[in-house]
Every structure is written in C-alpha cells, then in structure tokens.
Design an enzyme around this catalytic site. Structure first.
Site, mmCIF file in Angstrom:
data_model
loop_
_atom_site.group_PDB
_atom_site.id
_atom_site.type_symbol
_atom_site.label_atom_id
_atom_site.label_comp_id
_atom_site.label_asym_id
_atom_site.label_seq_id
_atom_site.Cartn_x
_atom_site.Cartn_y
_atom_site.Cartn_z
ATOM 1 N N GLN A 1 0.834 -1.201 0.000
ATOM 2 C CA GLN A 1 0.000 0.000 0.000
ATOM 3 C C GLN A 1 0.872 1.256 0.000
ATOM 4 O OE1 GLN A 1 -2.248 -1.322 3.450
ATOM 5 N NE2 GLN A 1 -4.145 -1.198 2.244
ATOM 6 N N ARG B 1 -16.266 6.180 2.277
ATOM 7 C CA ARG B 1 -14.969 5.939 2.923
ATOM 8 C C ARG B 1 -14.219 7.248 3.136
ATOM 9 N NH1 ARG B 1 -12.646 0.418 0.036
ATOM 10 N NH2 ARG B 1 -14.685 -0.591 -0.073
ATOM 11 N N GLU C 1 -12.330 0.224 -10.664
ATOM 12 C CA GLU C 1 -12.933 -0.869 -11.431
ATOM 13 C C GLU C 1 -13.124 -0.503 -12.909
ATOM 14 O OE1 GLU C 1 -13.379 -3.834 -10.194
ATOM 15 O OE2 GLU C 1 -13.452 -3.557 -8.036
#
Length: 168
Positions: free
Chosen positions: A35, A94, A148
């Site tokens: 990450q 988020r 995506e």
C-alpha cells in the site's frame, strides 16, 4: 503535525486516518508495504495504473490519498469514478468516514458536504460519479481516480476520457 502532513501523504495516513473495520469498528489505518508502494506511485507519477487482486485495500488506500490531496492542495478538483453509481458512493463514504475521524487540528474545513461531494475551505473538492460518457463533462479535473475501470465498457471509458482529456 500539519506541516508534516502537508508534505507527506503516508505520514498523514499512518498517523491520522481511521477506517471502518467490519468487526472492530473504527480503527487506525495500518499500511502494508504494497500500500505504501501504491501511495508512492500515486504521489510520484502523473499516470498510474494498478492491476491488483481483490480485497487488498487498494480502494481504501486510494480514498485516503484522495482526501490528503484535496485537504492539502488548494483549488484542486478530485473526481472519483466507478463502474456503477453505488460503488462511487461507497468510495465517497470511505472518504467521509476518514475525514470525520481526522482530528480538528488536521482536518480542513468543509464548506459543502453531501453524499456525492465535499468542498473544502481551501477551494478544493472531491466529487464522485458513475462512469458514463458524460462523467466529469464541464469540470476542470486535477486528479482523476477510476475504480474498477476494467468493468466499464470500452466505448463508455473512451467517451469519458475524450471529454475529460482537455482538463487533465
């Protein structure tokens, strides 16, 4: 803290970002090495494509970076796109959770705050939309995050990039 955060998204995320864990509730975000590599890629390169496995925290990592970018850079527009509207709203949720959990001395002031966007007092904003041929049309986008994208039909993705490319 504010000076360190403004120059280093990894410092900001590791010290001030909290995420919603499915069983533990709100917890500090602990970055894995991959990450950190992803964040460095976002920060150091103008164009970044990540092809990763599922459930690795890449969307959460991106959400944290997008929040940092908007809070610590003046007059920027961050556009979040996703293959479906529901996913775009999930990413924005988020971002909002991370924003709300930041301590007051770090958090930028919000002048507009809703399900699809946040506008900060530094003139920057984060906007989320589903990927369509008209996504972002009329906007001057400083940072584009496509989630995506491989699930978006090629003709729709090409039309979106055609409309956005003059501003990127």
């Amino acid at each position: 803290d504010l000076i360190l955060c403004s120059g280093d998204p990894i410092y900001f995320i590791e010290n001030f970002i909290q995420v919603l864990h499915p069983t533990k509730g709100l917890v500090p975000m602990e970055l894995y090495d991959y990450q950190i590599d992803l964040l460095r890629g976002y920060h150091e390169h103008q164009h970044c494509v990540a092809m990763c496995g599922r459930q690795l925290g890449k969307t959460t990592t991106a959400a944290a970076y997008l929040l940092w970018y908007a809070m610590f850079n003046d007059n920027k527009t961050v556009l979040i796109t996703a293959n479906v509207y529901r996913q775009a709203l999930e990413i924005m949720e988020r971002v909002r959770t991370m924003y709300e959990s930041c301590p007051d001395h770090i958090r930028a002031g919000a002048v507009s705050y809703n399900k699809t966007s946040i506008k900060f007092d530094n003139g920057s904003r984060i906007v989320s939309q589903a990927t369509t041929p008209n996504t972002g049309r009329g906007m001057s986008v400083s940072l584009l995050y496509c989630d995506e994208l491989s699930f978006v039909p090629t003709n729709i993705a090409e039309a979106m990039f055609t409309s956005l490319s003059p501003t990127l």
